[in-house]
Write an enzyme that holds these catalytic residues in place. Structure first.
Site, PDB file in Angstrom:
ATOM      1  N   ARG A  45       5.008   2.643  13.168  1.00  0.00           N
ATOM      2  CA  ARG A  45       4.432   2.562  14.512  1.00  0.00           C
ATOM      3  C   ARG A  45       3.966   3.938  14.974  1.00  0.00           C
ATOM      4  NH1 ARG A  45       7.785  -0.305  19.280  1.00  0.00           N
ATOM      5  NH2 ARG A  45       8.957   1.652  19.193  1.00  0.00           N
ATOM      6  N   LYS A 102       2.433   3.951  21.229  1.00  0.00           N
ATOM      7  CA  LYS A 102       3.528   4.470  22.053  1.00  0.00           C
ATOM      8  C   LYS A 102       3.244   5.920  22.442  1.00  0.00           C
ATOM      9  CE  LYS A 102       8.590   4.167  22.275  1.00  0.00           C
ATOM     10  NZ  LYS A 102       8.646   3.201  23.386  1.00  0.00           N
ATOM     11  N   GLU A 142       3.421  -7.308  29.567  1.00  0.00           N
ATOM     12  CA  GLU A 142       4.783  -6.899  29.259  1.00  0.00           C
ATOM     13  C   GLU A 142       5.461  -6.283  30.466  1.00  0.00           C
ATOM     14  OE1 GLU A 142       5.303  -4.112  26.115  1.00  0.00           O
ATOM     15  OE2 GLU A 142       3.818  -2.710  26.837  1.00  0.00           O
TER      16      GLU A 142
END
Length: 339
Positions: free
Chosen positions: A80, A183, A219
């Site tokens: 990620r 992220k 989210e």
């Protein structure tokens, strides 16, 4: 660490003995360096300060009943972080180098790994920064990857109990086709205003809707959303949601329990049909939702009238934590036992 009250730790920062650093210069990554200082010296024109060339990860190390330290799915965090690097034009750190850094920093700080019965864990924070001095808007030529660790207490001080969240349409966490799927700190900075407003009104988090049409669930600030209806595990899919490693794990667990997993766009009106709802992420694993208040539409969706988590959320939470701590066989190959 003899006098440490492990059961009373907060979810915050505590200085540990060492961190690990690695520099990218002249087109290649260097060797890992061990550092005892928790200060980073960077140029005032570094791209991380001006143009947001920064990404981070979060994972945990757990001490099992057998005294062995276990790290959960660090290869997924490594991949990620590579995705984040591609998203904002930073060099990709090899998965092997990432895993070597995790092993090294945990070994150097092993006295800070909380004991099994404490409910606490060692939080691992990988971070990448654009260091090169740059005034024009373009990528840096030099980068720093580092990992520090800190022991953290259980996310739920009052136990595994549902909390309330709200929907506020005037705020977006990230733009469609922007940085929502990676992220980076900017996504979290963008959520602070709405998050503080929600907290001031007694809510634990904001459940964001899709930034393009405000029709679908996105989210919950720093966590993915999922819901249970009958034998189905339902979680939103969009191009502005961070792919949560915890959510990915819960989907696999749900399938192993014979549930149907649906990852798709979820209309906000579908909230009325769910039996259970929750947030999920590294910090809490699962944070059950008791009620969702749609502040714009003056509607409320109740998932726990008695203040208790739903049975499926509780089962998923218990099973995942059992795998993380080594109390249950890891049939998925998620856990790495550290020497």
């Amino acid at each position: 660490m003899e006098n440490m009250n492990w059961s009373d730790l907060s979810f915050g920062y505590m200085k540990t003995d060492y961190n690990v650093r690695c520099y990218y210069r002249d087109g290649q990554w260097g060797e890992l360096e061990i550092c005892s200082s928790d200060i980073v010296n960077i140029h005032m024109a570094a791209t991380c300060l001006h143009y947001g060339q920064e990404s981070f990860e979060g994972l945990k190390v757990f001490k099992g009943k057998d005294g062995k330290a276990r790290v959960f799915r660090m290869d997924e965090n490594a991949k990620r972080m590579q995705s984040s690097s591609r998203g904002i034009r930073m060099p990709e750190l090899p998965v092997e180098k990432f895993e070597e850094a995790v092993r090294t920093v945990v070994k150097l700080n092993k006295r800070f790994i909380p004991p099994y019965e404490s409910g606490a864990s060692l939080y691992v924070r990988p971070l990448m920064l654009g260091l090169g001095a740059q005034v024009g808007v373009k990528p840096a030529t030099e980068y720093l990857f580092m990992i520090f660790v800190t022991p953290v207490g259980p996310y739920f001080k009052g136990g595994f109990k549902p909390s309330d969240v709200c929907i506020m349409r005037e705020y977006d966490r990230a733009a469609p086709c922007g940085t929502g799927t990676i992220k980076v700190g900017g996504n979290y900075a963008a959520s602070l205003v709405a998050g503080e407003r929600a907290h001031s009104q007694g809510y634990a988090a904001v459940l964001y809707l899709d930034p393009r049409e405000k029709k679908y669930l996105d989210e919950c600030g720093p966590a993915n959303f999922f819901a249970i209806r009958g034998n189905s595990y339902i979680t939103p899919q969009s191009n502005s949601i961070l792919p949560s490693i915890t959510n990915k794990s819960l989907m696999q667990l749900a399938e192993s329990m014979g549930m149907t997993v649906e990852r798709r766009p979820v209309p906000v009106e579908e909230l009325a049909t769910f039996d259970e709802a929750a947030e999920c992420g590294t910090a809490a694993v699962i944070a059950p939702i008791g009620r969702i208040d749609d502040l714009d539409e003056n509607k409320s969706y109740v998932f726990s009238a008695d203040g208790k988590p739903g049975p499926v959320c509780e089962k998923l939470y218990t099973r995942l934590r059992a795998i993380q701590y080594g109390d249950e066989p890891d049939t998925f190959g998620w856990v790495t036992v550290l020497d």
